[in-house]
Design a protein around this motif. Structure first.
Motif, PDB file in Angstrom:
ATOM      1  N   ASP A 633       0.773  -1.239   0.000  1.00  0.00           N
ATOM      2  CA  ASP A 633       0.000   0.000   0.000  1.00  0.00           C
ATOM      3  C   ASP A 633       0.811   1.300   0.000  1.00  0.00           C
ATOM      4  OD1 ASP A 633      -2.584   1.443   0.289  1.00  0.00           O
ATOM      5  OD2 ASP A 633      -1.827   1.916   2.274  1.00  0.00           O
ATOM      6  N   GLU A 757     -11.697   3.204   0.029  1.00  0.00           N
ATOM      7  CA  GLU A 757     -10.937   4.243   0.715  1.00  0.00           C
ATOM      8  C   GLU A 757     -11.020   5.580   0.013  1.00  0.00           C
ATOM      9  OE1 GLU A 757      -7.096   2.628   2.643  1.00  0.00           O
ATOM     10  OE2 GLU A 757      -7.170   1.728   0.662  1.00  0.00           O
ATOM     11  N   ASP A 781      -8.143   6.383   5.355  1.00  0.00           N
ATOM     12  CA  ASP A 781      -7.979   7.104   4.094  1.00  0.00           C
ATOM     13  C   ASP A 781      -9.280   7.735   3.634  1.00  0.00           C
ATOM     14  OD1 ASP A 781      -5.311   7.190   3.032  1.00  0.00           O
ATOM     15  OD2 ASP A 781      -5.357   4.998   3.079  1.00  0.00           O
TER      16      ASP A 781
HETATM   17 MG    MG Z   1      -5.580   3.117   3.751  1.00  0.00          MG
END
Ligand code: MG
Ligand code: PEP
Length: 898
Positions: A633, A757, A781
């Motif tokens: 990520d 997100e 997020d």
């Molecule tokens: Mg995230």
């Protein structure tokens, strides 16, 4: 609008449910009057009046004067006495009390109504001039300091001087004439400082006192206490005007505080402190160390029996442990206050379970009563049992009363102010005081633990510490504290400010030096409560866990799977075999620095066995439970060094020129990395990363399945913004996975899904659900992107948004408690859209909100299948989910998708 509520002679206009308006004390007095307990008569001025007074330039609401006059007349009728009367005067106490208990933070004035005429009346009527003049000087003293704001110390030094002249040590040795003289001294001091004589008119006294109590709502200590305790949204304090009863008329009188059960252990035994021949706040102030109720039972058996009856009545009535204040006047019992008592974490669980077993409350009541803080507090540290008993006894300095749970280590500090200063610099401190007063709350709040030389379990220090679940020892009488020299002496040992001490608040023992602490074992009633919670909750609870170790911990805490495994958290550290950490680190760095695909693959091949081992470890721990693994990520620059020195070192290790590393790091620079090349975008650019990670997941799953473990992998793509994007990755994922499965000749089911997100993903959730087999809301997020608030920078200004004295734009930190109005609207939309496409779409949350009680309630309400939280928040999530199910039951329990 009604401003005043009367109680007396068995009737009350208010009741126990009116805490917001009458304050806890006023509501309790009204309720106790209603249920027939002996309560002195009086009336309560509402918190609304306080609010009005403070908001309208210190003006009182229009009808208040006439209402108070009417109620005073009524009080005089009920008691048969009159304020200021020269024969048998009525005296009243003026007590503060808001909807939330704020021990000792606001003002009280006793014996109001005394003047130069009525003091004679009191003396004649009681046949005790000494008592009457003592009462008068207490009143003048309190009025001077509280209403006029004159310095306490000036008045106290006059008392000390008088005692010195009379050559006596304690107050009780002074005679009526001495007190009479002190009253004169106080009054002339008052006149000199206030520019007017001390008020004779009881009405003037009364209004002065009422204003002062209102004013005390804004006193610095009260404001600090509310800030520390997160008490917001109250109108102010109520004012209780109550007929005085006296605990200091002789040996047949006294005053005390008691709990219907032991607040430390929760045991069903009557617990309390009692002081004979004492008035008002003497017990709470902790100046004299009181006697236990057992002793009182011996000395005043009849009154004790009455008190024991009140205990039963109140507990049955309120169906919770009560904390009561009472006074005995010449053998007659009066109840002055009752409220739900503060208790230690262990006592909280025990009382809840016991009351269910006694049939006093239902299981659901018990579950609703426990809070997230109660659970957090159970995890407070205790002294490590591996410390040898001989060593402990060598370090033992003193013992006192165990008033607050857990253990604490810090350097001794003797003033609250210095405690705050040192704590600001990151120092761990233990606040050591003879006694604490409400002024000390700032220092108490930042201290690891609190130690006082005087006081009982109901002293200020003890009450405040217990409320905060803070380690605290009181009544440690062996301590000889010298504030001026900043040191204390105990049994020949000298401890100076800045030297380490350790408190064992559970046992009440003080140790020299820094003793190691560990997290304690959970009490058995905690397990009972959480088992009940699991029986009623309707959604699942998973864990955010990155390693096998985390996963084991999470299972112990009751997790039913992993909701988020952040794979990159294992790039830098090998938790099982720490000596291999550098090797992993180099592999990932080599992969990032590589500028061709073959070189990248080479590096990824080195990383693959590590990841496989990590995933297998988690699968083993989560045997039979789903494990959601998220592919890489963060932006790649997070994994490479930015300093030239370290870059050179790395270049050397992976065998490239230093310029290559420097150039590559420069290339990776992003102006706004949170919205840059991260999340699934990395695997779009570098499919070989996906191949390695998916390969490692599936190989690990097959390896575990061969061992007989039930593996349920869920592969998750982060930061998806589009169906096509997810489809591209889904195809790649399944190709890699299916090929490995086929080769193994085994059967393995797995899911491929996405995090939600980004606002766009939420908006287009119906399309995304055509590909995704599950959704997991990444609300960290999502909050960041919906609100336009950077997770990493908002800390600088969010406090201003939350501050009540500033704009108070937000009521909670949106990164802690989900913003239901905005972010929540998108979540609801995405769920609706997603399930419109795929009826049984599995939906969870894995942002930090998954461990926040209010947000868990929201997740339950909008129909999620589970929440996922870090291991230590899991019990809190289990409880919150149960509470949600009790307060708004869903038609169906969330179903398992496997
Ligand atoms: Mg995230
Ligand atoms: C999230 O964004 O909510 C999330 C769980 O992912 P991370 O915190 O790792 O960005």
């Amino acid at each position: 609008m009604r401003n005043v509520y009367f109680f007396g002679a068995g009737k009350a206009e208010g009741h126990g449910g009116m805490k917001e308006l009458l304050g806890g004390k006023g509501a309790g007095l009204a309720e106790m009057t209603r249920i027939g307990l002996p309560v002195p008569a009086g009336f309560t001025i509402t918190t609304e009046c306080c609010d009005y007074y403070l908001k309208h330039d210190r003006k009182l609401p229009g009808s208040l004067r006439s209402e108070v006059k009417k109620n005073l007349a009524r009080l005089e009728r009920v008691t048969g006495k009159q304020l200021g009367d020269s024969r048998d005067p009525l005296l009243v106490s003026i007590r503060s009390g808001s909807a939330r208990s704020m021990p000792g933070m606001m003002e009280t004035i006793l014996n109001l109504g005394l003047n130069s005429r009525s003091v004679e009346g009191l003396a004649n009527n009681t046949g005790n001039p000494r008592f009457a003049w003592d009462a008068y000087r207490r009143f003048v003293q309190m009025y001077s300091t509280v209403v006029m704001g004159l310095p306490k110390e000036d008045l106290e030094s006059k008392l000390r001087a008088l005692k010195a002249r009379r050559k006596v040590k304690i107050d009780t040795e002074l005679e009526a004439d001495d007190w009479k003289q002190l009253v004169q001294e106080y009054k002339s001091y008052f006149k000199e400082r206030a520019g007017k004589p001390f008020p004779e008119d009881p009405a003037e006294q009364l209004w002065g006192a009422i204003g002062a109590v209102f004013e005390s709502w804004l006193a610095e200590k009260a404001v600090t206490y509310r800030r520390v305790e997160h008490i917001t949204g109250l109108l102010g304090t109520a004012v209780n005007v109550v007929q005085m009863v006296f605990g200091n008329t002789g040996e047949n009188s006294g005053t005390g505080v008691c709990f219907t059960r032991d607040p430390s252990t929760g045991q069903k035994s009557f617990y309390g402190d009692f002081l004979i021949n004492a008035q008002g706040e003497d017990v709470v102030a902790g100046i004299r160390t009181p006697m236990h109720l057992v002793e009182m039972a011996r000395r005043m058996p009849k009154v004790y029996k009455q008190l024991e009856r009140a205990r039963k009545t109140l507990e049955r009535h309120y169906r919770d442990m009560q904390d009561m204040e009472f006074t005995v006047e010449d053998g007659t019992l009066y109840m002055l206050q009752t409220r739900t008592g503060k208790r230690t974490p262990a006592a909280t669980f025990r009382i809840a379970v016991d009351m269910v077993n006694e049939g006093l409350i239902k299981r659901n009541d018990a579950l609703l009563r426990i809070t997230a803080e109660d659970i957090e507090r159970l995890f407070y540290p205790v002294i490590d049992s591996s410390v040898a008993p001989q060593e402990l006894s060598l370090r033992r300095l003193a013992s006192g009363i165990n008033a607050g749970p857990g253990a604490a280590v810090g350097v001794a500090v003797f003033t609250a102010h210095e405690a705050e200063e040192l704590a600001k610099q990151g120092q761990k401190v233990i606040l050591v005081r003879r006694e604490t007063s409400p002024e000390d709350v700032g220092g108490m709040a930042v201290a690891q633990g609190i130690l006082t030389a005087t006081g009982g379990k109901t002293s200020h220090a003890a009450v405040v510490a217990r409320g905060w679940g803070k380690c605290c020892i009181v009544g440690c009488e062996e301590l000889d504290i010298d504030y001026a020299a900043k040191k204390m002496t105990v049994d020949g040992h000298v401890i100076r400010q800045g030297e380490w001490i350790t408190l064992d608040g559970t046992e009440g023992v003080v140790y020299q030096g820094e003793v190691p602490l560990v997290t304690p074992e959970m009490p058995k009633h905690y397990f009972t409560i959480l088992q009940w919670a699991d029986e009623v909750r309707q959604i699942g609870v998973r864990a955010n866990a990155d390693t096998a170790h985390d996963a084991r911990k999470a299972r112990e805490m009751g997790a039913e799977g992993v909701g988020l495994c952040r794979t990159e958290h294992m790039f830098f550290k090998d938790f099982e075999q720490p000596e291999l950490s550098t090797e992993r680190q180099l592999a990932i760095q080599e992969m990032i620095i590589a500028d061709t695909e073959p070189l990248r693959r080479q590096a990824l091949d080195k990383l693959r066995p590590f990841q496989r081992r990590d995933f297998a470890g988690i699968f083993r721990e989560m045997d039979g439970c789903p494990v959601t693994i998220r592919l890489i990520d963060p932006p790649l620059h997070e994994f490479v060094p930015h300093e030239p020195e370290q870059q050179k070192e790395l270049a050397l290790k992976i065998g490239v020129a230093p310029e290559v590393v420097a150039r590559r790091v420069e290339q990776l620079y992003e102006a706004n990395p949170m919205l840059g090349h991260r999340g699934c975008r990395l695997c779009v650019t570098y499919p070989e990363i996906l191949e390695m990670q998916v390969g490692a997941i599936i190989e690990a799953a097959i390896e575990c399945k061969k061992e007989g473990i039930k593996v349920i992998p869920e592969i998750m793509h982060p930061l998806i913004l589009d169906k096509k994007e997810l489809k591209f990755l889904d195809v790649a994922t399944r190709r890699v996975a299916d090929e490995i499965i086929q080769r193994s000749g085994m059967k393995l089911e797995y899911l491929v899904g996405t995090m939600i997100e980004l606002p766009r993903a939420a908006l287009l959730a119906d399309e995304i659900a055509e590909v995704a087999e599950f959704f997991s809301f990444g609300t960290n997020d999502l909050t960041q992107t919906v609100m336009g608030l950077s997770r990493d920078d908002a800390g600088r200004f969010l406090p201003d948004y939350l501050d009540e004295s500033k704009a108070a734009i937000l009521s909670a930190d949106p990164f802690q408690t989900l913003d239901q109005a905005g972010v929540g609207m998108l979540v609801e939309w995405a769920i609706k859209k997603g399930r419109a496409t795929r009826k049984h779409l599995e939906i969870g949350i894995c942002g930090e909100h998954g461990g926040d009680p209010k947000s868990v309630r929201f997740c339950h309400d909008v129909g999620m299948d589970y929440v996922s939280a870090s291991a230590f928040r899991i019990p809190i999530a289990r409880l919150a989910a149960a509470q949600a199910a009790i307060l708004s039951p869903r038609k169906h329990r969330a179903h398992s998708h496997h």
